[in-house]
Scaffold this motif. Sequence first.
Motif, PDB file in Angstrom:
ATOM      1  N   LEU A 167       0.389  -1.429  -0.356  1.00  0.00           N
ATOM      2  CA  LEU A 167      -0.219   0.115  -0.102  1.00  0.00           C
ATOM      3  C   LEU A 167       0.939   1.450   0.033  1.00  0.00           C
ATOM      4  CD1 LEU A 167      -2.633  -1.043   2.895  1.00  0.00           C
ATOM      5  CD2 LEU A 167      -2.895  -1.332   0.337  1.00  0.00           C
ATOM      6  N   GLY A 168       2.218   1.185   0.239  1.00  0.00           N
ATOM      7  CA  GLY A 168       2.734   2.227   0.469  1.00  0.00           C
ATOM      8  C   GLY A 168       2.687   3.095   1.900  1.00  0.00           C
ATOM      9  N   ASP A 169       2.297   2.002   2.659  1.00  0.00           N
ATOM     10  CA  ASP A 169       1.363   2.861   4.267  1.00  0.00           C
ATOM     11  C   ASP A 169       2.348   3.284   4.895  1.00  0.00           C
ATOM     12  OD1 ASP A 169       0.279   4.393   6.094  1.00  0.00           O
ATOM     13  OD2 ASP A 169      -1.514   2.679   5.344  1.00  0.00           O
ATOM     14  N   PRO A 170       3.870   4.365   5.414  1.00  0.00           N
ATOM     15  CA  PRO A 170       5.206   3.465   6.390  1.00  0.00           C
ATOM     16  C   PRO A 170       4.479   4.109   7.769  1.00  0.00           C
ATOM     17  CG  PRO A 170       5.364   5.999   4.908  1.00  0.00           C
ATOM     18  CD  PRO A 170       4.262   4.946   3.967  1.00  0.00           C
ATOM     19  N   ASP A 171       2.799   4.737   7.830  1.00  0.00           N
ATOM     20  CA  ASP A 171       2.673   4.526   8.823  1.00  0.00           C
ATOM     21  C   ASP A 171       2.421   3.506   9.648  1.00  0.00           C
ATOM     22  OD1 ASP A 171       3.335   7.260   9.489  1.00  0.00           O
ATOM     23  OD2 ASP A 171       1.636   7.726   8.248  1.00  0.00           O
ATOM     24  N   ALA A 172       1.445   2.392   9.099  1.00  0.00           N
ATOM     25  CA  ALA A 172       0.949   1.397   9.187  1.00  0.00           C
ATOM     26  C   ALA A 172       1.907   0.350   9.962  1.00  0.00           C
ATOM     27  CB  ALA A 172       1.106   0.832   7.999  1.00  0.00           C
ATOM     28  N   LEU A 173       3.511   0.778   9.628  1.00  0.00           N
ATOM     29  CA  LEU A 173       4.363  -0.495  10.385  1.00  0.00           C
ATOM     30  C   LEU A 173       5.180   0.584  11.921  1.00  0.00           C
ATOM     31  CD1 LEU A 173       6.673   0.110   7.149  1.00  0.00           C
ATOM     32  CD2 LEU A 173       5.571  -1.533   8.012  1.00  0.00           C
ATOM     33  N   ASP A 174       4.520   1.636  12.024  1.00  0.00           N
ATOM     34  CA  ASP A 174       4.584   1.633  13.499  1.00  0.00           C
ATOM     35  C   ASP A 174       4.700   1.095  14.352  1.00  0.00           C
ATOM     36  OD1 ASP A 174       5.925   3.943  12.831  1.00  0.00           O
ATOM     37  OD2 ASP A 174       3.450   5.539  12.854  1.00  0.00           O
ATOM     38  N   ASN A 175       3.519   0.120  14.399  1.00  0.00           N
ATOM     39  CA  ASN A 175       3.082  -0.869  15.263  1.00  0.00           C
ATOM     40  C   ASN A 175       3.856  -2.109  15.204  1.00  0.00           C
ATOM     41  OD1 ASN A 175       1.260   0.762  16.298  1.00  0.00           O
ATOM     42  ND2 ASN A 175       0.132   0.716  15.723  1.00  0.00           N
TER      43      ASN A 175
ATOM     44  N   LYS B  81       1.295   0.027  -8.252  1.00  0.00           N
ATOM     45  CA  LYS B  81       0.858  -0.730  -7.975  1.00  0.00           C
ATOM     46  C   LYS B  81       1.433  -2.258  -7.599  1.00  0.00           C
ATOM     47  CE  LYS B  81      -1.804   0.903 -12.117  1.00  0.00           C
ATOM     48  NZ  LYS B  81      -2.085   0.256 -13.441  1.00  0.00           N
ATOM     49  N   MET B  82       1.874  -1.733  -6.567  1.00  0.00           N
ATOM     50  CA  MET B  82       2.943  -3.232  -6.288  1.00  0.00           C
ATOM     51  C   MET B  82       2.283  -4.386  -5.842  1.00  0.00           C
ATOM     52  SD  MET B  82       6.380  -2.914  -3.842  1.00  0.00           S
ATOM     53  CE  MET B  82       7.474  -4.312  -4.158  1.00  0.00           C
ATOM     54  N   LYS B  83       2.309  -5.053  -6.106  1.00  0.00           N
ATOM     55  CA  LYS B  83       1.386  -6.673  -4.887  1.00  0.00           C
ATOM     56  C   LYS B  83       2.188  -7.634  -5.447  1.00  0.00           C
ATOM     57  CE  LYS B  83      -2.455  -8.869  -4.020  1.00  0.00           C
ATOM     58  NZ  LYS B  83      -1.926  -9.543  -2.393  1.00  0.00           N
ATOM     59  N   SER B  84       2.383  -7.790  -3.766  1.00  0.00           N
ATOM     60  CA  SER B  84       3.112  -9.184  -2.930  1.00  0.00           C
ATOM     61  C   SER B  84       2.436 -10.294  -3.109  1.00  0.00           C
ATOM     62  CB  SER B  84       3.568  -8.558  -2.000  1.00  0.00           C
ATOM     63  OG  SER B  84       4.880  -8.142  -2.602  1.00  0.00           O
ATOM     64  N   THR B  85       2.770 -11.482  -2.946  1.00  0.00           N
ATOM     65  CA  THR B  85       1.728 -12.677  -2.657  1.00  0.00           C
ATOM     66  C   THR B  85       2.773 -13.623  -2.151  1.00  0.00           C
ATOM     67  OG1 THR B  85       0.636 -12.275  -5.482  1.00  0.00           O
ATOM     68  CG2 THR B  85       0.983 -14.574  -4.171  1.00  0.00           C
ATOM     69  N   ILE B  86       2.548 -13.684  -0.916  1.00  0.00           N
ATOM     70  CA  ILE B  86       2.865 -14.738  -0.299  1.00  0.00           C
ATOM     71  C   ILE B  86       2.870 -16.304  -0.265  1.00  0.00           C
ATOM     72  CG2 ILE B  86       3.551 -15.575   1.913  1.00  0.00           C
ATOM     73  CD1 ILE B  86       3.134 -12.523   3.611  1.00  0.00           C
TER      74      ILE B  86
ATOM     75  N   VAL C   7       9.511 -15.447   4.643  1.00  0.00           N
ATOM     76  CA  VAL C   7       7.870 -15.234   3.143  1.00  0.00           C
ATOM     77  C   VAL C   7       9.055 -15.884   2.226  1.00  0.00           C
ATOM     78  CG1 VAL C   7       6.689 -14.040   2.912  1.00  0.00           C
ATOM     79  CG2 VAL C   7       7.752 -13.671   5.331  1.00  0.00           C
ATOM     80  N   TYR C   8       8.549 -16.571   1.480  1.00  0.00           N
ATOM     81  CA  TYR C   8       8.601 -16.875   0.449  1.00  0.00           C
ATOM     82  C   TYR C   8       7.246 -16.232  -0.486  1.00  0.00           C
ATOM     83  CZ  TYR C   8       8.526 -18.956  -4.606  1.00  0.00           C
ATOM     84  OH  TYR C   8       8.681 -19.444  -6.025  1.00  0.00           O
ATOM     85  N   PHE C   9       7.864 -14.762  -0.952  1.00  0.00           N
ATOM     86  CA  PHE C   9       7.275 -13.915  -2.359  1.00  0.00           C
ATOM     87  C   PHE C   9       6.783 -13.791  -3.749  1.00  0.00           C
ATOM     88  CE2 PHE C   9      10.440 -11.510  -0.541  1.00  0.00           C
ATOM     89  CZ  PHE C   9      10.079 -11.005  -1.473  1.00  0.00           C
ATOM     90  N   THR C  10       5.891 -13.452  -4.221  1.00  0.00           N
ATOM     91  CA  THR C  10       6.070 -12.727  -5.184  1.00  0.00           C
ATOM     92  C   THR C  10       5.885 -11.885  -5.534  1.00  0.00           C
ATOM     93  OG1 THR C  10       6.407 -15.573  -6.746  1.00  0.00           O
ATOM     94  CG2 THR C  10       5.855 -13.451  -7.582  1.00  0.00           C
ATOM     95  N   SER C  11       6.771 -10.503  -5.851  1.00  0.00           N
ATOM     96  CA  SER C  11       6.158  -9.175  -6.080  1.00  0.00           C
ATOM     97  C   SER C  11       5.443  -8.899  -7.545  1.00  0.00           C
ATOM     98  CB  SER C  11       6.885  -8.310  -5.110  1.00  0.00           C
ATOM     99  OG  SER C  11       6.428  -8.829  -4.053  1.00  0.00           O
ATOM    100  N   LYS C  12       5.052  -8.214  -7.894  1.00  0.00           N
ATOM    101  CA  LYS C  12       4.617  -7.233  -9.097  1.00  0.00           C
ATOM    102  C   LYS C  12       4.053  -6.241  -9.080  1.00  0.00           C
ATOM    103  CE  LYS C  12       3.005 -11.637 -11.390  1.00  0.00           C
ATOM    104  NZ  LYS C  12       2.077 -12.245 -12.049  1.00  0.00           N
TER     105      LYS C  12
END
Length: 148
Positions: A49-57, A93-98, A110-115
């Motif tokens: 989401l590109g939401d750095p504030d969500a990382l605070d917790n 439009k970043m989307k990561s699939t775990i 976590v093994y992931f694919t990001s597009k």
Amino acid sequence: MKSKFTSQCLIIGCLLGLISCQVSVKRTINNETFRNKAIAEKIFAAFDLGDPDALDNLIAKNAIDHSKPEEIKSNGLQASKELCKMQKFMYSKMKSTINKIIAEGDMVAVYFTSKATDNTGEEIKTDGVDIIKFKDGKAIEHWAFTIM
């Protein structure tokens, strides 16, 4: 006879106590493991989401990122926030699939694919593995291995 019965009761009581302690430890480990997996998933969602504030917790203030880009000079939570902002700026439009998440105790892999789409409109696909160490419900260390 009464003494032998009392001794047997004490032994059985001790064994039951040990078994119940093991069950309690397993439940704690499982709860910690599930919690850490959920936090890792939330970290991925915040980056998508590109939401750095969500990382605070989710990430400790003094966390160590063993894989941060050289251009990020800060450390800890602030470095993660800067990376999140940088990725949002560079990719839309970043989307990561775990694909797979494996956890045991304080460690999560976590093994992931990001597009994503970069600023030129080119689509980028990245496969990778992130390893995250947790303490008290927050990420405290991170290692990343990616293939573009």
